[in-house]
Enzyme design. Sequence first.
Site, PDB file in Angstrom:
ATOM      1  CG  PHE A 158      -0.184   0.093   2.554  1.00 55.44           C
ATOM      2  CD1 PHE A 158       0.334   1.299   3.014  1.00 55.44           C
ATOM      3  CD2 PHE A 158      -0.017  -1.042   3.335  1.00 55.44           C
ATOM      4  CE1 PHE A 158       1.011   1.371   4.227  1.00 55.44           C
ATOM      5  CE2 PHE A 158       0.671  -0.973   4.551  1.00 55.44           C
ATOM      6  CZ  PHE A 158       1.180   0.232   4.997  1.00 55.44           C
ATOM      7  N   PRO A 204       4.751  -0.822   9.582  1.00 55.33           N
ATOM      8  CG  PRO A 204       4.565  -2.146   7.661  1.00 55.33           C
ATOM      9  CD  PRO A 204       5.505  -1.787   8.760  1.00 55.33           C
ATOM     10  N   GLY A 205       1.258  -0.604  10.082  1.00 61.35           N
ATOM     11  CA  GLY A 205       0.116  -1.287  10.685  1.00 61.35           C
ATOM     12  C   GLY A 205      -0.726  -1.905   9.582  1.00 61.35           C
ATOM     13  CG  HIS A 234       7.157  -7.719   9.334  1.00 66.39           C
ATOM     14  ND1 HIS A 234       6.447  -8.583  10.124  1.00 66.39           N
ATOM     15  CD2 HIS A 234       6.662  -7.872   8.082  1.00 66.39           C
ATOM     16  CE1 HIS A 234       5.567  -9.231   9.381  1.00 66.39           C
ATOM     17  NE2 HIS A 234       5.666  -8.832   8.143  1.00 66.39           N
ATOM     18  N   GLY A 249       1.074  -8.801  11.770  1.00 61.32           N
ATOM     19  CA  GLY A 249       1.017 -10.266  11.705  1.00 61.32           C
ATOM     20  C   GLY A 249      -0.419 -10.733  11.528  1.00 61.32           C
TER      21      GLY A 249
END
Lengths: 478, 141
Positions: free
Chosen positions: A205, A375-376, A401, A404
Amino acid sequence: MVLDKVKKISEDIWEIPQDYKPGMNVPGRIFLSDKLMEGLESGAVEQTANIATLPGIQKYSMAMPDVHIGYGFPIGGVAAFDADTGVISPGGVGFDINCGVRLLRSSLTADQVRPRANDLINALYEAVPSGLGSKSGFLVNDAQLNEVFRIGARWAVENGFGVKADLEHCEENGEMKGADPAKVSKKAHDRGKPQLGTLGSGNHFLEIQMVEKIYDETVAKAFGLREGQVTVMIHCGSRGAGHQICTDYVKVMERASGKYGIRLYDRQLACAPLGSPEAQDYFAAMAAGANYAWANRQIISHWVREAFKKHYGPDIKMDLLYDVAHNVAKFEEHEVDGVMKTLCVHRKGATRAFPPGRPEVPLAYREVGQPVIIPGSMGSASYVLVGTQKGMQLTFGSTCHGAGRVMSRHEALKDIRGNEVKRELLERGIIVKAPKDSAIAEEAPEVYKDIDNVVDVVDRLGISKKVARLTPIAVAKG
Amino acid sequence: MEKDFEYLEHTADAEFIAYGRTVDEAFENAALATAGLMLDPKAVKPTVEKNVELSGDALDTLLYDWLSELLYIFEVDRIVFAKFQVRVTGENGAYSLNAIIYGEGVEKHPDIFMHVKAVTFHDLRFEKRNNIYEAQVLLDI
């Protein structure tokens, strides 16, 4: 019960004992809060344990708090191998080589951007090709593609995509050494060529965000972040090129594992001893794939800047804060039992998080430590963290990272309606633009763990510390 | 043989077992299962034809190459596939695959809902059980 054997040894640290399964050379370690432990998949424990059986592994086979089951290595896996006695495994890097994320910090505030967010996200969506099998607006020739594989982001900057300072603010300076385009198959060239300068699909994104909260003023200042500031996050990787490189070399390694007598619990762990021709070839190809990804994010950054400048004039600033890889294997110096050693550190869905003073950290940040960009999931917060000395001791300078996954894409597509997710996010003031509603469904917030819980664990453990929390204004989904 | 293939659940990925009374049929059904993750194969008009030739020393790695080839053609030639005629010949140590695949340009199918990106070796198996060939594959999506 698999999970019964996983023992809590201190707050947020769980151990898979070395006698968990035959052949483990080291114990496993999973970093989870009690709450996240409840959602741990037994398959992810097995996979973490399987890696511990590989030759030359150092200290522990590790999994970060965003761990979830993968193939071969779990996502969130970190494993370091001795350069002399260890191995390299394409499965330990993953298919999307150097999938990663970068953050541009702007001179704009949220108040300036919110009223025009809809136009802006449409402009970004137009400027950056996205979606399944997306084709780029420009096409490199064979010689240019070789240069992309060889020198990565530098090729992009030398060809007008961005400025030199971008390279200084990028892991490996956006150019991993040792890359050899000749070790990249024709098929990987074929897949990579039309896709350079594209976002791709899945969890990739572009997001316009605002700095909602600063946790550490000193570090935030060094990173050039302040509350209310607008940032742009770019999350993508090496596209079909990386996938093909991994596809090609897992097969090579599957054969090599047999040849070198390496016993595998899972064929996707296929690997070869570091120093063997197979390992050297893979490393050269993987580095080329990583460089492709850095060039890709660099080209996209340029288009993002152009779109912003069209709306806000040429004088606005959109500097690159930093760019991190979260699927890669690298040679690094680490202390093991009091001795400095060269290790091949595999991070698959994990981020390097180096402390102040390390030569790998750009000069601008060397006094405070390496920026870590997390990044969320779509619609949730993202974080900027900073690397620490504690991380060097506990996790070979690695951290999580992202959030998940907890639900498969397959399952999400069956159970979740994209248009509903889109509406719910809009009610919260977040605009989502996607090629189609199903692309939203498969990345809906509920298919991921709560990013705040994941980041709290790494912060409490001290393997990286919170600097800033970013919340989304508008998202262009791949 | 009750069904051609079935999907198994796996976080973040897609996995299936394809069945066949012959090796050829199992390979064809594995291709159908892969294509079926991307779109409804019945919606594809077989207007484009392509030949695929592969060789390998084992059936499971040949299956890996076969599906990887389809993903490569999908991305590079931008064709979606819905019909497969596979012929696998040879014996242990030396197999050849000849296939004709039928499909349509990807531009005719803006509704593709999932991008299968790669084939993995995780759980990969090809074997004969109760007189039926089984091809189990986990895909990266």
